[in-house]
Design a protein around this motif. Structure first.
Motif, PDB file in Angstrom:
ATOM      1  N   VAL A   1      60.157  70.169  23.414  1.00 27.03           N
ATOM      2  CA  VAL A   1      60.126  70.410  24.862  1.00 27.03           C
ATOM      3  C   VAL A   1      61.231  71.380  25.260  1.00 27.03           C
ATOM      4  CG1 VAL A   1      60.424  69.363  27.135  1.00 27.03           C
ATOM      5  CG2 VAL A   1      59.063  68.208  25.414  1.00 27.03           C
ATOM      6  N   SER A   2      62.451  71.168  24.718  1.00 21.08           N
ATOM      7  CA  SER A   2      63.518  72.061  25.167  1.00 21.08           C
ATOM      8  C   SER A   2      63.310  73.468  24.623  1.00 21.08           C
ATOM      9  CB  SER A   2      64.897  71.495  24.836  1.00 21.08           C
ATOM     10  OG  SER A   2      64.998  71.273  23.471  1.00 21.08           O
ATOM     11  N   LYS A   3      62.706  73.572  23.435  1.00 22.04           N
ATOM     12  CA  LYS A   3      62.378  74.917  22.934  1.00 22.04           C
ATOM     13  C   LYS A   3      61.398  75.606  23.881  1.00 22.04           C
ATOM     14  CE  LYS A   3      63.288  74.686  18.071  1.00 22.04           C
ATOM     15  NZ  LYS A   3      62.797  74.298  16.772  1.00 22.04           N
ATOM     16  N   PHE A   4      60.453  74.838  24.376  1.00 23.81           N
ATOM     17  CA  PHE A   4      59.447  75.401  25.291  1.00 23.81           C
ATOM     18  C   PHE A   4      60.106  75.869  26.584  1.00 23.81           C
ATOM     19  CE2 PHE A   4      56.605  74.426  28.917  1.00 23.81           C
ATOM     20  CZ  PHE A   4      55.559  75.301  28.646  1.00 23.81           C
ATOM     21  N   VAL A   5      60.977  75.024  27.119  1.00 22.90           N
ATOM     22  CA  VAL A   5      61.570  75.356  28.417  1.00 22.90           C
ATOM     23  C   VAL A   5      62.623  76.452  28.281  1.00 22.90           C
ATOM     24  CG1 VAL A   5      62.843  74.446  30.378  1.00 22.90           C
ATOM     25  CG2 VAL A   5      61.131  73.036  29.256  1.00 22.90           C
TER      26      VAL A   5
ATOM     27  N   VAL B   1      54.287  84.467  31.604  1.00 29.01           N
ATOM     28  CA  VAL B   1      55.060  83.671  32.536  1.00 29.01           C
ATOM     29  C   VAL B   1      55.327  84.490  33.794  1.00 29.01           C
ATOM     30  CG1 VAL B   1      57.205  82.441  32.881  1.00 29.01           C
ATOM     31  CG2 VAL B   1      56.101  82.371  30.662  1.00 29.01           C
ATOM     32  N   LEU B   2      55.695  85.746  33.564  1.00 24.50           N
ATOM     33  CA  LEU B   2      55.939  86.625  34.714  1.00 24.50           C
ATOM     34  C   LEU B   2      54.683  86.762  35.559  1.00 24.50           C
ATOM     35  CD1 LEU B   2      58.129  89.533  33.354  1.00 24.50           C
ATOM     36  CD2 LEU B   2      58.743  87.670  34.876  1.00 24.50           C
ATOM     37  N   LYS B   3      53.580  86.953  34.845  1.00 23.33           N
ATOM     38  CA  LYS B   3      52.324  87.196  35.551  1.00 23.33           C
ATOM     39  C   LYS B   3      51.941  85.997  36.405  1.00 23.33           C
ATOM     40  CE  LYS B   3      47.734  87.750  34.248  1.00 23.33           C
ATOM     41  NZ  LYS B   3      46.866  87.698  33.074  1.00 23.33           N
ATOM     42  N   CYS B   4      52.110  84.806  35.831  1.00 23.32           N
ATOM     43  CA  CYS B   4      51.582  83.665  36.576  1.00 23.32           C
ATOM     44  C   CYS B   4      52.550  83.156  37.632  1.00 23.32           C
ATOM     45  CB  CYS B   4      51.089  82.568  35.642  1.00 23.32           C
ATOM     46  SG  CYS B   4      52.327  81.452  35.084  1.00 23.32           S
ATOM     47  N   VAL B   5      53.826  83.474  37.504  1.00 28.21           N
ATOM     48  CA  VAL B   5      54.746  83.014  38.532  1.00 28.21           C
ATOM     49  C   VAL B   5      55.157  84.150  39.457  1.00 28.21           C
ATOM     50  CG1 VAL B   5      56.806  81.672  38.973  1.00 28.21           C
ATOM     51  CG2 VAL B   5      55.574  81.349  36.849  1.00 28.21           C
ATOM     52  N   GLY B   6      55.125  85.352  38.914  1.00 27.18           N
ATOM     53  CA  GLY B   6      55.373  86.504  39.764  1.00 27.18           C
ATOM     54  C   GLY B   6      56.826  86.805  40.019  1.00 27.18           C
ATOM     55  N   SER B   7      57.766  86.087  39.398  1.00 29.82           N
ATOM     56  CA  SER B   7      59.157  86.454  39.589  1.00 29.82           C
ATOM     57  C   SER B   7      59.909  86.251  38.287  1.00 29.82           C
ATOM     58  CB  SER B   7      59.790  85.606  40.685  1.00 29.82           C
ATOM     59  OG  SER B   7      59.783  84.267  40.282  1.00 29.82           O
ATOM     60  N   GLU B   8      61.012  86.960  38.151  1.00 32.43           N
ATOM     61  CA  GLU B   8      61.739  86.901  36.890  1.00 32.43           C
ATOM     62  C   GLU B   8      62.681  85.705  36.844  1.00 32.43           C
ATOM     63  OE1 GLU B   8      63.269  90.340  34.776  1.00 32.43           O
ATOM     64  OE2 GLU B   8      62.191  91.551  36.251  1.00 32.43           O
TER      65      GLU B   8
ATOM     66  N   LEU C   1      45.249  68.340  34.191  1.00 33.64           N
ATOM     67  CA  LEU C   1      45.877  68.581  32.890  1.00 33.64           C
ATOM     68  C   LEU C   1      47.310  69.076  33.054  1.00 33.64           C
ATOM     69  CD1 LEU C   1      42.865  70.158  30.991  1.00 33.64           C
ATOM     70  CD2 LEU C   1      43.844  67.896  30.649  1.00 33.64           C
ATOM     71  N   ALA C   2      47.545  69.890  34.096  1.00 32.53           N
ATOM     72  CA  ALA C   2      48.909  70.370  34.335  1.00 32.53           C
ATOM     73  C   ALA C   2      49.809  69.189  34.696  1.00 32.53           C
ATOM     74  CB  ALA C   2      48.914  71.421  35.440  1.00 32.53           C
TER      75      ALA C   2
ATOM     76  N   ASN D   1      60.878  80.016  33.773  1.00 28.61           N
ATOM     77  CA  ASN D   1      60.401  79.693  32.440  1.00 28.61           C
ATOM     78  C   ASN D   1      58.973  79.173  32.471  1.00 28.61           C
ATOM     79  OD1 ASN D   1      60.551  77.011  33.286  1.00 28.61           O
ATOM     80  ND2 ASN D   1      62.731  76.979  32.781  1.00 28.61           N
ATOM     81  N   ALA D   2      58.495  78.870  31.266  1.00 27.90           N
ATOM     82  CA  ALA D   2      57.105  78.452  31.143  1.00 27.90           C
ATOM     83  C   ALA D   2      56.841  77.146  31.885  1.00 27.90           C
ATOM     84  CB  ALA D   2      56.747  78.306  29.673  1.00 27.90           C
ATOM     85  N   LEU D   3      57.904  76.376  32.097  1.00 29.94           N
ATOM     86  CA  LEU D   3      57.744  75.116  32.825  1.00 29.94           C
ATOM     87  C   LEU D   3      57.214  75.380  34.241  1.00 29.94           C
ATOM     88  CD1 LEU D   3      58.214  72.122  32.556  1.00 29.94           C
ATOM     89  CD2 LEU D   3      60.551  72.442  33.296  1.00 29.94           C
ATOM     90  N   THR D   4      57.785  76.423  34.873  1.00 29.43           N
ATOM     91  CA  THR D   4      57.333  76.791  36.211  1.00 29.43           C
ATOM     92  C   THR D   4      55.865  77.177  36.171  1.00 29.43           C
ATOM     93  OG1 THR D   4      59.455  77.895  36.232  1.00 29.43           O
ATOM     94  CG2 THR D   4      58.143  78.026  38.239  1.00 29.43           C
TER      95      THR D   4
END
Lengths: 242, 723
Positions: free
Chosen positions: B219-223, B233-240, B262-263, B243-246
């Motif tokens: 989990v921490s590797k993912f985050v 990640v940028l595309k789906c959240v739109g800001s820099e 599922l989310a 992380n993938a958690l967002t």
């Protein structure tokens, strides 16, 4: 100035504030609208989205060629989808089911409600064509097991079979099932399921934009008088009533 | 006149003969017909399955693979893959048949076909198979397999990459597997899929949850690892700087309800695995409200939502409180009252309610005030074993309400009779769940325990306390123990008559039954081993017969499970609690129960056993002279065999609960108003127990300290007589 006049003037002001809305003339309004920038590509995408979702495949192809707008879906799939939709609209439900299964066998295997509605439509068509025995057999063989699995299906099945009990179906309480609108309802359900399976939104974006326009105008009506669009088909700005 | 279109449908054997036809066109037509018959139709799947359609289609597929590919053959391959996939779709019997037909390796081979349609059809079918628990486990630790998996995840085709994700969801279980996937770069691929099509997104969310579950490192590797990196990640959240958690959080607002669910599930796995993440009140509220909302979906998402909700709140009192404030009890109760709920949803709703009522009395009161108890008791007789078991678990947690137990609210025939019936249920998990509910119901503080006895509950419990299944034995004894709690003498007598002193003694500790009692000169362990190996295949009635015989052989000497020994001792503790008449029960059949308690204390394997055992002795020691002397006999055996007395061991224990229980027994033994007290004080002194107690007057545990002082004050009364 006497006290009377002071009070009178104040009252008049309060009244004016309560009743008068801000008035925006046509000139002012058009000037404001001119300041809003809309990108041509965005417009084209909205149009393409509409054509694709509604299934106007030839128009979409032409539009792609002429405007250079890429559709967000493989255009060939539209033809298949429209063939399914058309088959349901013409009452060839069995044909439609086969076509859906060719397109993607998962759709009906994982969507019990849609599968039931298609089978129900098949039953309706049999009844419409006066094939009473076949209809009864079909209801028993194919639909009854689905009704056992799901209470709401059972209720719908009962309603459909009730069609057989009436001499004059056009005047019976469940007569609307024989209406063309029932076919359209089923057809649009299949259409939506196919679109979802292709990761495409099931509704075009344009109608939501127009809905938002109407909502925004209604909000604004409370605060101002301005040139309003009343007829969506012409999008004419109509002078505010003063 | 018959209408021309109503020609009789092809009879089933006809399908098989057409499949076997040498003419490929006929074969193809037959395949398409079967496909269109079975898709979406469970009943048809079953009837075709019974006819042997799966092996027939499998052999068509196998034969076509060796043919030179032309259009028809190619089409036959696609259609047969689709048919096999449909048999495997949401239908376990179908999955088993497809696996048995050995088409699995063929389908895998098709994935490397140059033809997209063939690849898609094969990938879809394999995905269906991997959605079942019956699918073979995929070994990620094998390097070659991992390479294959990565090639699937890299595929442009959504069916193929989706298959990769399904394999992970199905097979990834252990920590090493999770780490191996993470090290192979699977997380990055899955994050990429989050930005893909609907089915890719959903498949990716499910796999991520499987890789995260219980593994904080991953989990921490993912985050942390996904910070300032992935374009997706940028595309789906739109800001820099996010992380993938967002990215996963954003998907809880997706238009597609399944994606939302599922989310949520993925986020819950993350917060349950790593308590450091997602703990702020905002996200907690969001998850609670989202899941309650998803419950309203009439389809599968709504069926699955309750179990995801349960995973959010189970064992977490703060979450249960939040859920209660968000009106969750009302919402779930409202669903419970709907007619004809899908069994899966009903099970989920019952379990969600039981999780809500697990700790908070406010939830239980809200539940009871909504008058849905009838719906729960109805569920006790549901066709599905899962639903019956869920209803029992729900009742168990609701009946934790002491307030309502005191009022005797639950001891009524409406509730008790169906519960007792479930003790005979064919499913062990239902029996265990029913025992759990009964354990609470019989605590009943009023005098209405007879309701339970009258409907045969006690008999059933006693039967189950002799079961071959240790969980059943444990829970049955537990229920009997609670039944004994504050029961009147008549009730106690009924139970002990039913249970018999000898069985009770055998549950507590080993007796001296020799090996000669077993057939063919077998020793007890061998015989027991053979019996338990064969007992699984027995019918229920045979098992009962076997158990009866085993009892007469005296095989149930000592229960091998310490937790069962503990319950048995707890039972005796409640049995001998109260007046002198109650204490007499322990002296039945020459005192074999008391002897068993003594033996068990001698060899007690855990503190809990010592505690219960010492309270038994303490309760007995509160009786008359004869009772007290019997306890002394257990504490200080006549023959000193050189072992340390258990009393000394318990008084020196690190566990203050055990010290308390032990000192209590001494308090009762040295009560000065009794004629034999003096001689007992002398004996205890000689055994070194008094001096041990002297060391305990400043015990860190207040309870121990006070009782130790009481003992010393009591023995001081006799100090004149002591030297």
């Amino acid at each position: 100035m006497s006290l009377f006049w002071i009070v009178f003037r104040q009252l008049a002001e309060i009244e004016a504030m309560a009743t008068s809305k801000k008035l925006i003339t046509r000139e002012e309004w058009e000037k404001k609208l001119n300041d809003v920038k809309i990108r041509k590509e965005d417009m084209n995408k909205l149009v393409m989205n509409f054509l694709v979702t509604e299934g106007y495949v030839d128009a979409a192809e032409k539009f792609q060629k002429e405007s250079g707008t890429e559709p967000d879906i493989d255009l060939a799939t539209i033809t298949d989808r429209m063939a399914v939709k058309k088959a349901v609209q013409c009452g060839n439900v069995e044909d439609a089911i086969e076509k859906v299964n060719d397109l993607n066998p998962e759709i009906l295997d994982t969507n019990p409600q849609l599968f039931f509605h298609l089978q129900q439509q098949r039953l309706i068509e049999l009844i419409r064509n006066g094939k009473v025995e076949e209809a009864l057999e079909f209801a028993q063989e194919e639909l009854a097991p689905r009704g056992e699995e799901n209470q709401s299906f059972l209720e719908e099945l009962e309603r459909t079979v009730a069609l057989l009990a009436f001499e004059d179906v056009s005047n019976c309480p469940v007569g609307e099932l024989l209406d063309i609108s029932q076919r359209l309802k089923t057809a649009s359900e299949v259409n939506a399921a196919i679109l979802t399976s292709q990761s495409h939104e099931k509704d075009p974006k344009l109608p939501s934009l127009l809905k938002m326009l109407i909502w925004a105008q209604n909000q604004l009506d409370e605060k101002a008088a301005y040139p309003r669009i009343n007829d969506l088909s012409t999008a004419m700005l109509e002078d505010p009533a003063v | 006149m018959p209408t021309p279109t109503s020609a009789p449908p092809h009879s089933a054997p006809d399908f098989l003969s057409r499949l076997a036809s040498p003419d490929p066109e006929i074969k193809l037509k037959a395949l398409r017909d079967i496909k269109n018959q079975i898709i979406g139709n469970r009943t048809k799947k079953l009837s075709f399955l019974k006819l042997g359609a799966v092996p027939a289609v499998a052999s068509v597929l196998a034969a076509s693979l060796s043919h030179s590919p032309d259009d028809v053959i190619h089409n036959i391959v696609v259609q047969s893959a689709a048919v096999l996939g449909s048999f495997a779709c949401g239908f376990d019997a179908g999955v088993r048949a497809v696996l048995d037909s050995a088409s699995f390796p063929h389908l895998l081979r098709l994935l490397s076909s140059p033809d997209d349609k063939v690849v898609d059809a094969a990938a879809r079918s394999l995905r269906m198979i991997y959605q079942s628990k019956l699918a073979p486990k995929f070994d990620f630790l094998e390097a070659k397999n991992m390479e294959f998996l990565l090639s699937l995840l890299n595929s442009e085709s959504e069916n193929v990459s989706g298959l990769g994700a399904s394999i992970i969801t199905h097979s990834c279980e252990s920590g090493p597997e999770q780490l191996a996937l993470c090290d192979a770069g699977v997380l990055k691929k899955l994050i990429n899929l989050l930005g893909g099509t609907l089915s890719q997104r959903n498949a990716s969310l499910e796999s991520l949850a499987a890789i995260f579950r219980g593994n904080p490192d991953v989990v921490s590797k993912f985050v942390e690892g996904s910070k300032n990196g992935s374009e997706v990640v940028l595309k789906c959240v739109g800001s820099e700087g996010v992380n993938a958690l967002t990215c996963v959080s954003e998907l809880t607002k997706d238009r597609n309800l399944r994606t939302r669910l599922l989310a949520c599930e993925c986020l819950i796995v993350i917060r349950n695995t790593c308590p450091g993440y997602l703990q702020d009140i905002g996200i907690k509220m969001k998850l609670v409200n989202l899941l309650i909302e998803l419950l309203d979906d009439p389809g599968q998402v709504g069926d699955d939502a309750p179990s995801v909700f349960s995973s959010l709140i189970t064992e977490k009192e703060d979450m249960q409180k939040l859920a209660f404030e968000a009106n969750a009890v009302n919402k779930f109760c409202h669903h419970l009252q709907k007619n004809q709920l899908n069994p899966k949803r009903l099970q989920g709703v019952l379990l969600a309610l039981s999780d809500l009522c697990a700790k908070l009395e406010s939830c239980r009161l809200a539940f009871l005030s909504l008058k849905v108890l009838n719906s729960v008791t109805d569920a006790l007789t549901h066709d599905s074993a899962d639903v019956r078991s869920a209803a029992c678990i729900c009742l168990r947690n609701v009946t934790r309400s002491i307030k309502n137990l005191c009022a005797g609210y639950f001891m009524n025939e409406m509730l008790v009779i169906p519960l007792v019936r479930l003790l005979d249920d064919p499913s062990i998990s239902v029996q265990v769940a029913a025992l759990g509910a009964i354990s609470n119901v019989v605590v009943d503080f009023t005098t209405r325990k007879s309701t339970f006895v009258q409907c045969g509950g006690t008999k059933q419990l006693v039967q189950l306390s002799k079961s071959m299944d240790s969980t059943l034995r444990l829970n049955a004894l537990w229920a009997l123990r609670n039944m004994m709690f504050l029961a009147d003498d008549r009730c106690k007598e009924t139970i002990i008559l039913e249970l018999t002193a000898s069985l009770l003694a055998s549950l507590i500790a080993a007796t001296s039954t020799g090996p000669e009692a077993f057939p063919f000169g077998m020793t007890a362990p061998t015989f027991q081993l053979q019996v338990s190996a064969s007992v699984k295949s027995l019918k229920r009635s045979d098992k009962v017969y076997l158990i009866v015989n085993l009892c007469s052989f005296g095989i149930l000497t000592a229960d091998p499970e310490p937790s069962i020994q503990e319950q048995a001792l707890g039972f005796v503790r409640n049995l001998v609690d109260g007046c002198a008449k109650s204490i007499e029960f322990i002296f039945a059949e020459d005192g074999i129960i008391l002897d068993a308690v003594g033996r068990q204390l001698q060899s007690a394997s855990k503190a809990e056993i010592g505690i219960q055992g010492m309270y038994v002795l303490g309760n007995v020691a509160s009786g008359n002279e004869f009772h007290k002397e019997a306890v002394m006999h257990q504490l200080l055996p006549q023959v000193d065999n050189g072992t340390q007395s258990f009393m000394m061991k318990f008084l020196q224990s690190n566990d203050s609960r055990l010290r308390t229980a032990a000192v209590w027994a001494i308090v009762n033994l040295t009560f000065p108003a009794c004629p034999g007290a003096f001689s007992r004080v002398v004996k205890l002194k000689n055994a070194g127990i008094e001096s041990q107690i002297r060391n305990m007057v400043n015990d860190p545990c207040l309870d121990v300290k006070l009782r130790a002082r009481t003992v010393l004050t009591q023995s001081m009364t006799f100090s004149d007589g002591l030297t």
